[in-house]
Design a protein around this motif. Structure first.
Motif, mmCIF file in Angstrom:
data_model
loop_
_atom_site.group_PDB
_atom_site.id
_atom_site.type_symbol
_atom_site.label_atom_id
_atom_site.label_comp_id
_atom_site.label_asym_id
_atom_site.label_seq_id
_atom_site.Cartn_x
_atom_site.Cartn_y
_atom_site.Cartn_z
ATOM 1 N N UNK A 193 0.933 -1.007 0.024
ATOM 2 C CA UNK A 193 -0.104 -0.055 0.103
ATOM 3 C C UNK A 193 0.962 1.252 0.050
ATOM 4 N N UNK A 194 0.762 2.226 -0.990
ATOM 5 C CA UNK A 194 1.446 3.312 -1.323
ATOM 6 C C UNK A 194 0.543 4.662 -1.200
ATOM 7 N N UNK A 195 1.061 5.578 -0.683
ATOM 8 C CA UNK A 195 0.309 6.903 -1.005
ATOM 9 C C UNK A 195 0.700 7.457 -2.287
ATOM 10 N N UNK A 196 -0.614 8.008 -2.800
ATOM 11 C CA UNK A 196 -0.218 8.634 -4.183
ATOM 12 C C UNK A 196 -1.081 10.097 -4.254
ATOM 13 N N UNK A 197 -0.897 10.704 -5.141
ATOM 14 C CA UNK A 197 -1.409 12.093 -5.168
ATOM 15 C C UNK A 197 -2.776 12.207 -4.746
ATOM 16 N N UNK A 198 -3.636 11.404 -5.088
ATOM 17 C CA UNK A 198 -5.199 11.593 -4.574
ATOM 18 C C UNK A 198 -5.340 10.603 -3.545
ATOM 19 N N UNK A 199 -4.548 9.839 -2.909
ATOM 20 C CA UNK A 199 -4.949 8.704 -1.803
ATOM 21 C C UNK A 199 -4.240 7.678 -1.746
ATOM 22 N N UNK A 200 -4.538 6.597 -1.619
ATOM 23 C CA UNK A 200 -3.586 5.381 -1.525
ATOM 24 C C UNK A 200 -4.201 4.320 -2.784
ATOM 25 N N UNK A 201 -2.911 3.737 -3.036
ATOM 26 C CA UNK A 201 -2.950 2.450 -3.866
ATOM 27 C C UNK A 201 -2.572 1.151 -3.288
ATOM 28 N N UNK A 202 -3.314 0.215 -3.651
ATOM 29 C CA UNK A 202 -2.780 -1.211 -3.018
ATOM 30 C C UNK A 202 -2.315 -2.200 -4.223
ATOM 31 N N UNK A 203 -1.065 -2.646 -3.899
ATOM 32 C CA UNK A 203 -0.711 -3.797 -5.153
ATOM 33 C C UNK A 203 -0.229 -5.070 -4.315
ATOM 34 N N UNK A 204 -0.922 -6.341 -4.615
ATOM 35 C CA UNK A 204 -0.578 -7.532 -4.278
ATOM 36 C C UNK A 204 0.355 -8.299 -5.065
ATOM 37 N N UNK A 205 1.307 -9.031 -4.580
ATOM 38 C CA UNK A 205 2.057 -9.931 -5.481
ATOM 39 C C UNK A 205 2.152 -11.189 -4.610
ATOM 40 N N UNK A 206 1.331 -12.149 -5.277
ATOM 41 C CA UNK A 206 1.385 -13.407 -4.524
ATOM 42 C C UNK A 206 2.252 -14.567 -5.209
#
Length: 236
Positions: A193-206
């Motif tokens: 989960x990382x901060x972006x310009x307009x909120x947060x984005x979550x990326x999952x690598x399994x």
């Protein structure tokens, strides 16, 4: 929308009416967005109409704090399916144990199994009331299966057990079989989960293939060539 008539009976105002994800106050006489979403298409009924509704009901969704126990409901209305949703089930040593979203996720193995978060900060959990959503799905499936059998029984749904069964891997079973935890400490994964310009984005690598694809998308295909990075993604 699927053709059922759904009636919600409240002896006192549902606390969800005044709940908001941000904590913003809900104006008097209004309901929160999540309450409106979950209760779209429902009929509101007064507690005085409960007996009439039960007499013709196919399914009753029950939770603690209701006027009668599931056994009492079924005894008075033997045609219904009583879908009881509680943190730990209706019976057993934990039946009356208090619980929260955080503790149910922790006991299921989700927090330790996922092990996400800085080890120097308090534990974190999957956002939202995810154990309630999961339990609702199990209750719906159980109620439909009971109706196909003819109904007239209690479907006992434990939020803890439903949550444990919904993990993509099983950290509690892992610990039982190998005698050690799946992960010994929490960590901040990459990606995560990382901060972006307009909120947060979550990326999952399994999986390994997902890691290779992520490395290529991030402009660093060399990451995908190093298997150690996939196993220890805190290094990036």
């Amino acid at each position: 929308d699927a053709g059922a008539r759904v009636a919600k009976v409240e002896d006192a105002p549902d606390p969800l009416r005044a709940w908001s994800a941000s904590g913003a106050p809900i104006p008097a006489g209004k309901n929160g967005a999540l309450f409106n979403f979950l209760h779209a298409g429902h009929d509101q009924a007064d507690a005085s109409a409960l007996e009439d509704l039960l007499a013709e009901a196919d399914v009753v969704v029950w939770s603690r704090g209701s006027l009668r126990s599931p056994v009492e409901l079924l005894a008075a209305h033997p045609q219904v399916v009583v879908a009881a949703i509680t943190p730990f089930g209706l019976e057993g040593p934990w039946a009356d144990k208090p619980a929260t979203e955080l503790t149910v996720q922790a006991w299921s193995g989700g927090i330790i199994g996922l092990a996400r978060g800085n080890p120097h900060t308090p534990p974190v959990h999957v956002g939202g009331q995810v154990t309630e959503w999961i339990a609702g799905v199990y209750a719906a499936i159980g109620a439909l299966a009971s109706l196909r059998r003819g109904g007239g029984e209690i479907v006992d749904v434990s939020m803890l057990e439903a949550s444990a069964l919904s993990l993509t891997y099983y950290p509690v079973t892992f610990a039982d079989q190998l005698g050690r935890p799946m992960r010994r400490k929490r960590f901040v994964p990459t990606p995560g989960v990382a901060a972006t310009k307009d909120g947060v984005v979550g990326l999952g690598v399994g999986t390994g293939q997902q890691w290779i694809d992520f490395a290529a998308m991030a402009g660093h295909p060399e990451w995908g060539e190093d298997p150690k990075l996939f196993l220890d993604r805190t290094a990036l």
